[in-house]
Enzyme design. Structure first.
Site, PDB file in Angstrom:
ATOM      1  N   GLY A   1       0.836  -1.188   0.000  1.00  0.00           N
ATOM      2  CA  GLY A   1       0.000   0.000   0.000  1.00  0.00           C
ATOM      3  C   GLY A   1       0.870   1.237   0.000  1.00  0.00           C
ATOM      4  O   GLY A   1       2.039   1.195   0.411  1.00  0.00           O
TER       5      GLY A   1
ATOM      6  N   GLN B   1       3.425   9.892   0.775  1.00  0.00           N
ATOM      7  CA  GLN B   1       4.669   9.141   0.931  1.00  0.00           C
ATOM      8  C   GLN B   1       5.649   9.364  -0.213  1.00  0.00           C
ATOM      9  O   GLN B   1       6.832   9.071  -0.075  1.00  0.00           O
ATOM     10  CB  GLN B   1       4.386   7.644   1.092  1.00  0.00           C
ATOM     11  CG  GLN B   1       3.730   7.313   2.421  1.00  0.00           C
ATOM     12  CD  GLN B   1       3.490   5.841   2.550  1.00  0.00           C
ATOM     13  OE1 GLN B   1       2.471   5.326   2.087  1.00  0.00           O
ATOM     14  NE2 GLN B   1       4.438   5.148   3.168  1.00  0.00           N
TER      15      GLN B   1
ATOM     16  N   CYS C   1       5.939  -0.060   7.746  1.00  0.00           N
ATOM     17  CA  CYS C   1       5.605   1.053   6.859  1.00  0.00           C
ATOM     18  C   CYS C   1       6.834   1.397   6.024  1.00  0.00           C
ATOM     19  O   CYS C   1       7.953   1.434   6.555  1.00  0.00           O
ATOM     20  CB  CYS C   1       5.160   2.258   7.685  1.00  0.00           C
ATOM     21  SG  CYS C   1       4.681   3.695   6.700  1.00  0.00           S
ATOM     22  N   LEU C   2       6.606   1.671   4.760  1.00  0.00           N
ATOM     23  CA  LEU C   2       7.705   2.075   3.887  1.00  0.00           C
ATOM     24  C   LEU C   2       8.345   3.377   4.354  1.00  0.00           C
ATOM     25  O   LEU C   2       9.504   3.637   4.060  1.00  0.00           O
ATOM     26  CB  LEU C   2       7.213   2.209   2.442  1.00  0.00           C
ATOM     27  CG  LEU C   2       6.669   0.918   1.817  1.00  0.00           C
ATOM     28  CD1 LEU C   2       6.084   1.216   0.441  1.00  0.00           C
ATOM     29  CD2 LEU C   2       7.743  -0.146   1.738  1.00  0.00           C
TER      30      LEU C   2
ATOM     31  N   HIS D   1      -4.382   1.984   7.852  1.00  0.00           N
ATOM     32  CA  HIS D   1      -2.976   2.407   7.844  1.00  0.00           C
ATOM     33  C   HIS D   1      -2.725   3.425   6.726  1.00  0.00           C
ATOM     34  O   HIS D   1      -2.144   4.488   6.962  1.00  0.00           O
ATOM     35  CB  HIS D   1      -2.070   1.179   7.662  1.00  0.00           C
ATOM     36  CG  HIS D   1      -0.620   1.495   7.549  1.00  0.00           C
ATOM     37  ND1 HIS D   1       0.269   1.240   8.562  1.00  0.00           N
ATOM     38  CD2 HIS D   1       0.107   2.031   6.538  1.00  0.00           C
ATOM     39  CE1 HIS D   1       1.478   1.620   8.180  1.00  0.00           C
ATOM     40  NE2 HIS D   1       1.404   2.099   6.951  1.00  0.00           N
ATOM     41  N   GLU D   2      -3.166   3.108   5.512  1.00  0.00           N
ATOM     42  CA  GLU D   2      -2.919   4.000   4.376  1.00  0.00           C
ATOM     43  C   GLU D   2      -3.668   5.321   4.533  1.00  0.00           C
ATOM     44  O   GLU D   2      -3.127   6.382   4.261  1.00  0.00           O
ATOM     45  CB  GLU D   2      -3.264   3.320   3.052  1.00  0.00           C
ATOM     46  CG  GLU D   2      -2.396   2.128   2.708  1.00  0.00           C
ATOM     47  CD  GLU D   2      -0.899   2.393   2.782  1.00  0.00           C
ATOM     48  OE1 GLU D   2      -0.457   3.541   2.534  1.00  0.00           O
ATOM     49  OE2 GLU D   2      -0.150   1.451   3.085  1.00  0.00           O
TER      50      GLU D   2
ATOM     51  N   HIS E   1      -2.101   8.053   6.676  1.00  0.00           N
ATOM     52  CA  HIS E   1      -1.100   8.905   6.023  1.00  0.00           C
ATOM     53  C   HIS E   1      -1.722  10.211   5.520  1.00  0.00           C
ATOM     54  O   HIS E   1      -1.057  11.241   5.485  1.00  0.00           O
ATOM     55  CB  HIS E   1      -0.446   8.181   4.839  1.00  0.00           C
ATOM     56  CG  HIS E   1       0.583   7.180   5.241  1.00  0.00           C
ATOM     57  ND1 HIS E   1       1.780   7.526   5.813  1.00  0.00           N
ATOM     58  CD2 HIS E   1       0.591   5.827   5.129  1.00  0.00           C
ATOM     59  CE1 HIS E   1       2.494   6.438   6.039  1.00  0.00           C
ATOM     60  NE2 HIS E   1       1.790   5.387   5.631  1.00  0.00           N
TER      61      HIS E   1
END
Length: 184
Positions: free
Chosen positions: A47, A52, A104-105, A146-147, A150
């Site tokens: 995701g 990001q 997380c990235l 989660h996404e 952001h």
């Protein structure tokens, strides 16, 4: 199109509330979605939110292959298909939460134990500007929450209730050997 490096925790764009997208069918948004896909794939993610990669817009994409979904959620049957949500809205279905390990990235190399709603309803627009809505549960619901966090400038460590449960991936096996599940 080429992949763009993922912004890391501490970058001011990741702390800001993202702007609504007024023209979801523009060529600009279509190009952004493609760059997001390439960036997510290059980083090995499931995701990604537009902030990001430095675009403070309310846009998320996600896709969870069946084998990953079943690893995270034994009750899952199918994969989560590639999904684009523009200006998403999520609403919990009930008050029940579950604890789960998240990465997380934008917080590379770490995992944290995060409480999330077990079921959510979501709505938004797809890449053609058409309304989309649905319900998700388990790991699928966790990914959506989660996404979408952001988009409000929230990274998963901010959702954690105990930072003792924030660990480096390289240390997670040692941590799990002495781990005690949290009590709400």
């Amino acid at each position: 199109m080429t992949a763009i490096p993922i912004l890391k925790m501490g970058n001011p764009i990741l702390q800001a509330i993202a702007a609504d997208i007024n023209d979801p069918v523009s060529e600009e948004i279509r190009n952004l979605v493609e760059v997001m896909r390439e960036s997510m794939d290059a980083a090995g993610g499931i995701g990604l939110a537009a902030p990001q990669i430095g675009e403070s817009l309310r846009l998320v994409i996600f896709e969870v292959p069946a084998e990953r979904l079943q690893k995270e959620d034994e009750a899952a049957q199918d994969d989560v298909p590639s999904t684009i949500l523009i200006n998403p809205i999520i609403t919990p279905v009930g008050d029940e939460k579950d604890w789960g390990w998240e990465g997380c990235l934008s917080v590379p190399g770490m995992r944290g134990l995060v409480p999330r709603y077990i079921r959510v309803r979501y709505s938004g627009l797809n890449i053609d500007g058409e309304p989309v809505s649905g319900e998700a549960s388990g790991f699928h619901a966790r990914v959506i929450q989660h996404e979408c966090d952001h988009l409000d400038g929230i990274l998963y460590p901010e959702r954690m209730t105990n930072l003792k449960h924030l660990v480096y991936e390289s240390e997670i096996q040692a941590f799990m050997e002495s781990y005690t599940a949290p009590v709400e």
